[in-house]
Design a protein around this motif. Structure first.
Motif, PDB file in Angstrom:
ATOM      1  N   LYS A  81       0.839  -1.204   0.000  1.00  0.00           N
ATOM      2  CA  LYS A  81       0.000   0.000   0.000  1.00  0.00           C
ATOM      3  C   LYS A  81       0.871   1.250   0.000  1.00  0.00           C
ATOM      4  O   LYS A  81       0.635   2.197  -0.756  1.00  0.00           O
ATOM      5  CB  LYS A  81      -0.912   0.012   1.224  1.00  0.00           C
ATOM      6  N   LYS A  82       1.877   1.242   0.875  1.00  0.00           N
ATOM      7  CA  LYS A  82       2.761   2.412   0.959  1.00  0.00           C
ATOM      8  C   LYS A  82       3.556   2.570  -0.338  1.00  0.00           C
ATOM      9  O   LYS A  82       3.779   3.678  -0.822  1.00  0.00           O
ATOM     10  CB  LYS A  82       3.741   2.232   2.131  1.00  0.00           C
ATOM     11  N   TYR A  83       3.962   1.452  -0.905  1.00  0.00           N
ATOM     12  CA  TYR A  83       4.782   1.465  -2.111  1.00  0.00           C
ATOM     13  C   TYR A  83       3.990   2.048  -3.282  1.00  0.00           C
ATOM     14  O   TYR A  83       4.516   2.814  -4.081  1.00  0.00           O
ATOM     15  CB  TYR A  83       5.223   0.035  -2.413  1.00  0.00           C
ATOM     16  N   ASN A  84       2.711   1.709  -3.357  1.00  0.00           N
ATOM     17  CA  ASN A  84       1.880   2.178  -4.463  1.00  0.00           C
ATOM     18  C   ASN A  84       1.506   3.635  -4.319  1.00  0.00           C
ATOM     19  O   ASN A  84       1.406   4.355  -5.305  1.00  0.00           O
ATOM     20  CB  ASN A  84       0.611   1.332  -4.536  1.00  0.00           C
ATOM     21  N   SER A  85       1.264   4.061  -3.062  1.00  0.00           N
ATOM     22  CA  SER A  85       0.805   5.433  -2.870  1.00  0.00           C
ATOM     23  C   SER A  85       1.968   6.394  -2.666  1.00  0.00           C
ATOM     24  O   SER A  85       1.770   7.525  -2.261  1.00  0.00           O
ATOM     25  CB  SER A  85      -0.140   5.495  -1.673  1.00  0.00           C
ATOM     26  N   LYS A  86       3.184   5.915  -2.930  1.00  0.00           N
ATOM     27  CA  LYS A  86       4.386   6.743  -2.809  1.00  0.00           C
ATOM     28  C   LYS A  86       4.643   7.211  -1.369  1.00  0.00           C
ATOM     29  O   LYS A  86       5.491   8.050  -1.130  1.00  0.00           O
ATOM     30  CB  LYS A  86       4.328   7.975  -3.725  1.00  0.00           C
ATOM     31  N   GLN A  87       3.872   6.670  -0.421  1.00  0.00           N
ATOM     32  CA  GLN A  87       4.131   7.006   0.984  1.00  0.00           C
ATOM     33  C   GLN A  87       5.489   6.486   1.417  1.00  0.00           C
ATOM     34  O   GLN A  87       6.043   6.915   2.419  1.00  0.00           O
ATOM     35  CB  GLN A  87       3.073   6.359   1.874  1.00  0.00           C
ATOM     36  N   ILE A  88       5.989   5.557   0.617  1.00  0.00           N
ATOM     37  CA  ILE A  88       7.252   4.912   0.979  1.00  0.00           C
ATOM     38  C   ILE A  88       8.400   5.911   0.961  1.00  0.00           C
ATOM     39  O   ILE A  88       9.441   5.687   1.575  1.00  0.00           O
ATOM     40  CB  ILE A  88       7.519   3.720   0.029  1.00  0.00           C
ATOM     41  N   ASN A  89       8.180   7.049   0.293  1.00  0.00           N
ATOM     42  CA  ASN A  89       9.244   8.067   0.234  1.00  0.00           C
ATOM     43  C   ASN A  89       9.544   8.640   1.608  1.00  0.00           C
ATOM     44  O   ASN A  89      10.614   9.204   1.820  1.00  0.00           O
ATOM     45  CB  ASN A  89       8.842   9.187  -0.723  1.00  0.00           C
ATOM     46  N   GLN A  90       8.584   8.528   2.525  1.00  0.00           N
ATOM     47  CA  GLN A  90       8.848   9.010   3.876  1.00  0.00           C
ATOM     48  C   GLN A  90       9.875   8.135   4.587  1.00  0.00           C
ATOM     49  O   GLN A  90      10.472   8.537   5.567  1.00  0.00           O
ATOM     50  CB  GLN A  90       7.563   8.996   4.708  1.00  0.00           C
ATOM     51  N   TYR A  91      10.032   6.910   4.093  1.00  0.00           N
ATOM     52  CA  TYR A  91      10.937   5.967   4.749  1.00  0.00           C
ATOM     53  C   TYR A  91      12.319   6.016   4.124  1.00  0.00           C
ATOM     54  O   TYR A  91      12.466   6.338   2.942  1.00  0.00           O
ATOM     55  CB  TYR A  91      10.409   4.533   4.607  1.00  0.00           C
ATOM     56  N   GLN A  92      13.291   5.689   4.951  1.00  0.00           N
ATOM     57  CA  GLN A  92      14.607   5.433   4.393  1.00  0.00           C
ATOM     58  C   GLN A  92      14.773   3.927   4.306  1.00  0.00           C
ATOM     59  O   GLN A  92      14.845   3.238   5.325  1.00  0.00           O
ATOM     60  CB  GLN A  92      15.704   6.029   5.273  1.00  0.00           C
TER      61      GLN A  92
ATOM     62  N   ILE B 291      22.414   6.994   7.898  1.00  0.00           N
ATOM     63  CA  ILE B 291      21.020   6.877   8.329  1.00  0.00           C
ATOM     64  C   ILE B 291      20.583   8.227   8.877  1.00  0.00           C
ATOM     65  O   ILE B 291      21.187   8.737   9.820  1.00  0.00           O
ATOM     66  CB  ILE B 291      20.879   5.791   9.406  1.00  0.00           C
ATOM     67  N   ASN B 292      19.570   8.810   8.288  1.00  0.00           N
ATOM     68  CA  ASN B 292      19.091  10.088   8.814  1.00  0.00           C
ATOM     69  C   ASN B 292      17.802   9.890   9.594  1.00  0.00           C
ATOM     70  O   ASN B 292      17.432   8.777   9.925  1.00  0.00           O
ATOM     71  CB  ASN B 292      18.954  11.118   7.693  1.00  0.00           C
ATOM     72  N   LYS B 293      17.151  10.977   9.902  1.00  0.00           N
ATOM     73  CA  LYS B 293      16.086  10.945  10.905  1.00  0.00           C
ATOM     74  C   LYS B 293      14.807  10.224  10.479  1.00  0.00           C
ATOM     75  O   LYS B 293      13.956   9.939  11.304  1.00  0.00           O
ATOM     76  CB  LYS B 293      15.731  12.387  11.311  1.00  0.00           C
ATOM     77  N   LYS B 294      14.692   9.949   9.179  1.00  0.00           N
ATOM     78  CA  LYS B 294      13.449   9.322   8.698  1.00  0.00           C
ATOM     79  C   LYS B 294      13.209   7.967   9.375  1.00  0.00           C
ATOM     80  O   LYS B 294      14.150   7.339   9.857  1.00  0.00           O
ATOM     81  CB  LYS B 294      13.575   9.068   7.199  1.00  0.00           C
ATOM     82  N   PRO B 295      11.954   7.505   9.368  1.00  0.00           N
ATOM     83  CA  PRO B 295      11.747   6.107   9.793  1.00  0.00           C
ATOM     84  C   PRO B 295      12.501   5.172   8.853  1.00  0.00           C
ATOM     85  O   PRO B 295      12.580   5.411   7.652  1.00  0.00           O
ATOM     86  CB  PRO B 295      10.233   5.917   9.675  1.00  0.00           C
ATOM     87  N   VAL B 296      13.077   4.140   9.433  1.00  0.00           N
ATOM     88  CA  VAL B 296      13.971   3.267   8.673  1.00  0.00           C
ATOM     89  C   VAL B 296      13.281   1.944   8.379  1.00  0.00           C
ATOM     90  O   VAL B 296      12.568   1.405   9.216  1.00  0.00           O
ATOM     91  CB  VAL B 296      15.270   3.027   9.482  1.00  0.00           C
TER      92      VAL B 296
END
Lengths: 195, 407
Positions: free
Chosen positions: A53-64, A99-104
């Motif tokens: 779901k995250k991958y399709n909705s581009k929400q995955i960009n919030q993750y590192q 690794i930066n501050k994003k959720p990993v």
């Protein structure tokens, strides 16, 4: 008597001084072992369904996304947008600085290693760390190429066989096969007291 | 590091000699402090000599300060220390009997033995009475049972009952002790019984001691609860280094071999949930669910000095996590079943027959071992099968142990 007194006074003073110094030294870990286990037992790995779901909705960009396989495997193929930090370099300065501050989100060649990477990072104070179950091949096969709802909650940790059909323990077999009586040598402890 | 016996630094067989030595030391100190004299002992009740109060209060305060600081420095794991359960009724009644007996007889149990050992007749009579009491209690245990186990509350500590922080509680306890000593000193000087007064070497004043004890009390009150690292803990770089290679992973064949040959020093720990464990577990496995591995009661199991622990889960992932945690906690000789039970079944029961052209004999041996293992596991007869590999399994020789004491 006076030397005894001064010695004990010095010892007490040293203890107090030690306590003050000790509380100033930073600890290696940010969380205790108990906290790590209770947090980890509650927070499961990210499911393929959630990832899809995250991958399709581009929400995955919030993750590192971190690929902990070696460089060769990473160059061959990887999840788009992932950063390659091999597990052997993850905890070195070169790895941690990337690794930066994003959720990993961690994935790798083996689920056990991904989970280990998550646990190590969590103990070092990265609160928002998660990992993808399975390995890169299963992620690719079940999510990236074509999402397969059957494998929404795929995990290497899931039971794949009915173990009891394969391995019979002695109690289960007792009804069928006669139990052999074996003589086990008994340990003799001879304790004799004095007077 | 401590406690020394649960963490395997001292062999449990030394328990008795250590108890003996501590007992000797205790008796010596009682005698040294003048506690073999009943006149000195009961001085507390009449107000001319408070040495009993001073000695035992000092001992308690010293122990508290020692435990708190050792816990803080990570030298002592206080969660492993045994704490007695509380039974309020029996404590109250027992305390009253003890107090009256102390006043009448002039001894308490420990001091009576100390005095008896230097040949005091009244102490010997007191010890005789002690055994009569033990006999009565033992014979009529059923009658006393309601009283004995009444008002049970489990291992509750005073500071949690009052609702105080541990540090604050100790702070006030030390302040109370200081005041108690001052009051005792004042009373001693008022009640004149010159013949029985303690003949201590007099200091000029106790100012420095009081100041230092006060400083310690303040330190304890403001000390942070506990540092994150305990003494045994490995730092993260060491755990990480260990996790890098496969040295901590055990193959399916190795585990199968160990189960079938019933090797003694292998300990299989199943870290799955209790429900999964009850449904199926490997022969001889014990269950410690993953969320509970840090509990103090399992420390001894994970600290397997003599043998190997093999952690098992369905896919090897939970076992790997558990391994990381117990390794961090400083326990060695823990291993993970590589790939978990899934790979175990797959390796043993679905082994592909190797190409006969393969020259490497090990592969053929491995295949044959897997087939035999599968047969034995299926039949539920986990007894001897002989592997093609000539592996010497170290068997513990059971030698009769003979401990003989002399005089």
């Amino acid at each position: 008597m006076n030397s005894l007194r001064s010695t004990s006074l010095v010892i007490f003073a040293l203890i107090i001084l030690g306590a003050i110094i000790r509380s100033l030294i930073p600890a290696d870990y940010d969380v205790t072992a108990e906290e790590t286990v209770s947090h980890d037992a509650k927070k499961a790995a990210m499911s393929y369904l959630a990832f899809y779901k995250k991958y399709n909705s581009k929400q995955i960009n919030q993750y590192q996304i971190i690929d902990i396989r070696d460089k060769y495997a990473f160059d061959k193929d990887h999840i788009p947008g992932a950063v390659n930090i091999p597990y052997a370099e993850l905890l070195k300065k070169s790895g941690l600085s990337q690794i930066n501050k994003k959720p990993v989100l961690v994935y790798g060649q083996q689920e056990a290693t991904s989970a280990a990477a998550k646990l190590m990072l969590f103990q070092l104070g990265f609160e928002n760390v998660n990992y993808l179950p399975g390995n890169f091949q299963t992620i690719k096969q079940f999510v990236l190429e074509e999402f397969d709802p059957v494998h929404s909650f795929y995990s290497a940790e899931k039971k794949q066989y009915n173990y009891q059909n394969y391995i019979r323990t002695n109690q289960q077999a007792a009804g069928q096969a006669p139990q052999k009586q074996t003589d086990t040598p008994t340990e003799t402890i001879n304790v004799s007291g004095g007077c | 590091m401590g406690p020394l016996i649960p963490y395997g630094i001292i062999n449990p067989e030394w328990t008795m000699p250590i108890i003996f030595l501590i007992g000797l030391g205790f008796g010596m100190i009682l005698e040294q402090a003048g506690f073999s004299s009943s006149r000195k002992l009961v001085g507390t009740f009449f107000g001319y000599d408070f040495v009993v109060l001073k000695v035992f209060f000092t001992a308690a305060i010293t122990a508290i300060i020692g435990i708190i600081f050792m816990d803080f420095f990570g030298l002592l794991d206080t969660s492993v220390i045994f704490v007695h359960s509380n039974f309020l009724n029996s404590t109250l009644v027992g305390g009253a009997i003890m107090g009256v007996g102390f006043l009448l007889g002039g001894f308490c149990p420990g001091t009576s033995v100390a005095a008896g050992s230097i040949g005091k007749v009244d102490a010997l009579v007191f010890i005789g009475g002690l055994f009569i009491g033990v006999f009565i209690f033992g014979e009529f245990y059923g009658t006393f049972d309601g009283l004995f186990s009444g008002h049970y509350f489990d291992r509750e500590k005073i500071y949690t009952l009052i609702g105080l922080d541990k540090g604050t509680f100790v702070f006030w306890l030390i302040i109370i002790a200081l005041f108690a000593f001052a009051i005792a000193g004042f009373l001693e000087s008022k009640v004149s019984n010159e013949a029985l007064k303690p003949a201590d070497v007099k200091y000029e004043g106790y100012g420095l001691e009081v100041l230092l004890l006060f400083a310690i009390a303040v330190t304890i009150a403001f000390m942070p609860g506990k540092s994150v690292n305990t003494f045994n803990e490995l730092d993260e770089s060491k755990v990480y280094q260990k996790s890098l290679n496969d040295a901590h992973r055990v193959s399916s064949e190795e585990l199968a071999f160990n189960i079938l040959h019933e090797v003694d020093d292998i300990n299989i720990i199943d870290v799955r949930s209790e429900a999964d464990f009850n449904q199926f577990h490997l022969p001889g496995a014990i269950n410690i669910p993953y969320p509970e591995i840090t509990k103090a009661q399992f420390a001894e199991t994970f600290n397997n000095i003599m043998g190997k622990n093999i952690l098992v889960s369905n896919g090897g992932v939970t076992a790997e996590k558990a391994w990381l945690i117990v390794t961090r906690m400083g326990f060695q000789h823990n291993y993970v079943l590589n790939g978990g039970l899934n790979k175990f079944i797959n390796d043993i029961f679905y082994a592909p027959k190797p190409d006969p052209d393969v020259i490497k004999m090990e592969i053929h041996h491995q295949y044959r071992f897997r087939q035999r293992a599968a047969k034995v596991f299926k039949e539920g007869e986990a007894k001897k099968i002989v592997s093609d590999k000539k592996v010497e399994v170290p068997q513990k020789k059971q030698q009769p142990v003979q401990i003989s004491g002399g005089c």
